[in-house]
Scaffold this active site. Sequence first.
Site, mmCIF file in Angstrom:
data_model
loop_
_atom_site.group_PDB
_atom_site.id
_atom_site.type_symbol
_atom_site.label_atom_id
_atom_site.label_comp_id
_atom_site.label_asym_id
_atom_site.label_seq_id
_atom_site.Cartn_x
_atom_site.Cartn_y
_atom_site.Cartn_z
ATOM 1 N N HIS A 323 -35.723 -3.838 76.435
ATOM 2 C CA HIS A 323 -36.500 -4.355 75.297
ATOM 3 C C HIS A 323 -37.529 -3.310 74.887
ATOM 4 O O HIS A 323 -38.368 -2.906 75.690
ATOM 5 C CB HIS A 323 -37.203 -5.657 75.700
ATOM 6 C CG HIS A 323 -37.527 -6.549 74.546
ATOM 7 N ND1 HIS A 323 -38.160 -6.102 73.408
ATOM 8 C CD2 HIS A 323 -37.303 -7.876 74.345
ATOM 9 C CE1 HIS A 323 -38.310 -7.106 72.564
ATOM 10 N NE2 HIS A 323 -37.790 -8.188 73.103
ATOM 11 N N HIS A 407 -12.573 -0.329 80.048
ATOM 12 C CA HIS A 407 -12.586 -0.864 78.684
ATOM 13 C C HIS A 407 -14.022 -0.959 78.176
ATOM 14 O O HIS A 407 -14.949 -1.226 78.953
ATOM 15 C CB HIS A 407 -11.928 -2.240 78.637
ATOM 16 C CG HIS A 407 -10.547 -2.271 79.223
ATOM 17 N ND1 HIS A 407 -9.443 -1.759 78.576
ATOM 18 C CD2 HIS A 407 -10.096 -2.740 80.420
ATOM 19 C CE1 HIS A 407 -8.373 -1.913 79.339
ATOM 20 N NE2 HIS A 407 -8.744 -2.502 80.462
ATOM 21 N N HIS A 411 -20.589 -3.725 70.439
ATOM 22 C CA HIS A 411 -20.876 -4.695 69.381
ATOM 23 C C HIS A 411 -20.401 -4.185 68.022
ATOM 24 O O HIS A 411 -20.783 -3.106 67.577
ATOM 25 C CB HIS A 411 -22.371 -4.993 69.334
ATOM 26 C CG HIS A 411 -22.806 -5.685 68.084
ATOM 27 N ND1 HIS A 411 -22.251 -6.879 67.667
ATOM 28 C CD2 HIS A 411 -23.736 -5.357 67.149
ATOM 29 C CE1 HIS A 411 -22.827 -7.250 66.542
ATOM 30 N NE2 HIS A 411 -23.721 -6.338 66.198
ATOM 31 N N ASN A 444 -18.705 -8.555 61.042
ATOM 32 C CA ASN A 444 -19.792 -8.635 62.021
ATOM 33 C C ASN A 444 -20.072 -10.106 62.304
ATOM 34 O O ASN A 444 -20.721 -10.780 61.509
ATOM 35 C CB ASN A 444 -21.034 -7.934 61.471
ATOM 36 C CG ASN A 444 -22.202 -7.969 62.445
ATOM 37 O OD1 ASN A 444 -22.137 -8.610 63.493
ATOM 38 N ND2 ASN A 444 -23.280 -7.291 62.102
#
EC number: 2.3.1.199
Length: 512
Positions: A323, A407, A411, A444
Site C-alpha cells: 500500500h 503461469h 490484472h 476490464n
Amino acid sequence: MEAANEPVNGGSVQIRTENNERRKLPNFLQSVNMKYVKLGYHYLITHLFKLCLVPLMAVLVTEISRLTTDDLYQIWLHLQYNLVAFIFLSALAIFGSTVYIMSRPRSVYLVDYSCYLPPESLQVKYQKFMDHSKLIEDFNESSLEFQRKILERSGLGEETYLPEALHCIPPRPTMMAAREESEQVMFGALDKLFENTKINPRDIGVLVVNCSLFNPTPSLSAMIVNKYKLRGNVKSFNLGGMGCSAGVISIDLAKDMLQVHRNTYAVVVSTENITQNWYFGNKKAMLIPNCLFRVGGSAILLSNKGKDRRRSKYKLVHTVRTHKGAVEKAFNCVYQEQDDNGKTGVSLSKDLMAIAGEALKANITTLGPLVLPISEQILFFMTLVTKKLFNSKLKPYIPDFKLAFDHFCIHAGGRAVIDELEKNLQLSQTHVEASRMTLHRFGNTSSSSIWYELAYIEAKGRMKKGNRVWQIAFGSGFKCNSAVWVALNNVKPSVSSPWEHCIDRYPVKLDF
C-alpha cells in the site's frame, strides 16, 4: 491533460499524458528499496524453523530405520531403569507436538470458482458504443473522437458486455437498475459455484464481498445472505472503494478468517458495478473508464478442511499486499470526483504510471525471497550488495520469475501495463496470453479479471499438478497485491466456464 491516443493502465484505468516517458511504466527492477528486500526475508525467516526441521526429521527417520531388534530391546531396558526421564521426555514430546499442531497455519484450499457470463443481448460492439454515445448528446465531438481512439487501441474486442441500463436511450442509471446489475452478476456466479461444488449455502462460515464503486444499504454481502439464507452467525464482510486489487485483498482476508475458524468454508465474491458509474461529461481524464470497464464478476469457494484437499483445485501459498497510500501523489492518482459541471467520474493523474511502477517494485521485491529459487536470490542479493557498498555502476541482476511461476495472471486493466510487465519481467507471449485474451473477450472486469484469466489457462489445458500461479493486481489507493497458488491436480475447467463456447477461437491476433 491532453487527449489520449494510446491507453495505459494503473489501478484498472488508462491514460496518456503529454510526456511519453512519464506515461510508461518505470523499469521497477532497476532500482530496489532495501526495506522491501528486508520485509521479504523477514517472511522467509518466519518459516525458517520449519525448514530446518525437515532435514533433522529426515536424519532421525533414517537412523530409526537402521535399528535392529536387539537395539530396540536395549533401549527398552534402559528406559525401564530411567522411568522418570522417560515420562518427562514423553510429556515434553506430546506438549511440543500439541503446540506445533495448534500453532501451525491451516492450509487454505481453493475448492472451485466460477465467473459470470452475461447474456449475448448485453454485448456491445464498437459501433454500437459510438452510436449510443452520440445519441446520448452529453459528449462533444472532441470527447467522442477521444473515446473512439481509446476503443481502437484498448485491446478490447467486439464481444464485451455493458449492463442493460446503459443499452437504453437515454440510459437509466437508477439505484434499482444498479441493484439489478449487481444481483445478476453475483447471483449468477454463486448459483454456478454452489451447483458445481454441491455445497449447501448454510455451510458457509465466512463471506467476503468486494465492489469498489457501488455500496448500497443494505450491503451487497447482506443481499447474498438474504438470497441464499445463510446462517445467522456467518462472518460477513463488504469491502468498498479499494479498486481493482480488492480481489486479492478479499482472498487475504478470507485466509486470515480461515486461520481462526476451524472446519469451515469461505466464499469470496469480486465484482464491480457499471450502471451508476458511467461518466456523462467531457473531461478526458474521466472518460477512459467508459471505454474499458465492462460487466463481470467471480465467486470463489475456499476451505480449511483437510478432507477437501482431494477435490480442490489449488492451495494458497502466499499473499503479499503493498500500500502506497501514505504518499500524497499515490493516494490522489486515481480519484473519484465531480468535474466542473457536477458530473461524477474517476479522475486520473499524469503520475499514475510512475506510481504503479513503484507499487509493483515494492510488491515483487517483498515477494521475491518467498518464491524465487535460492540461486536467483543469491545472484540478486550479491549484485544488490555490490551496488550499495561500492557505488558500482554494475547493472542490477533481474531475477527470473519464470523459474518461480508457471503461469501469470496479470490484472487485465489495460494493454499498456500488460506490455510493460511482459517487457520488464522478460515474459513470453504465452505467459501474458491469458491477460491479453481476457481483456479482449471480457474487457476490464475490475477485481474479477484475474479469475477469468485463470479460467482461460484451465480451458487451454495448461494447468498441471504442481504448477504455481501468480495473480497480481493493482488499484486505487495506490495498492499492488499478489496471490500465489499451487495446483493440486491436473486442473480441468469448471462446468459452465466463461470460455466454454469460445476457447477454440483463442488466442486471437491483436493488431494495434
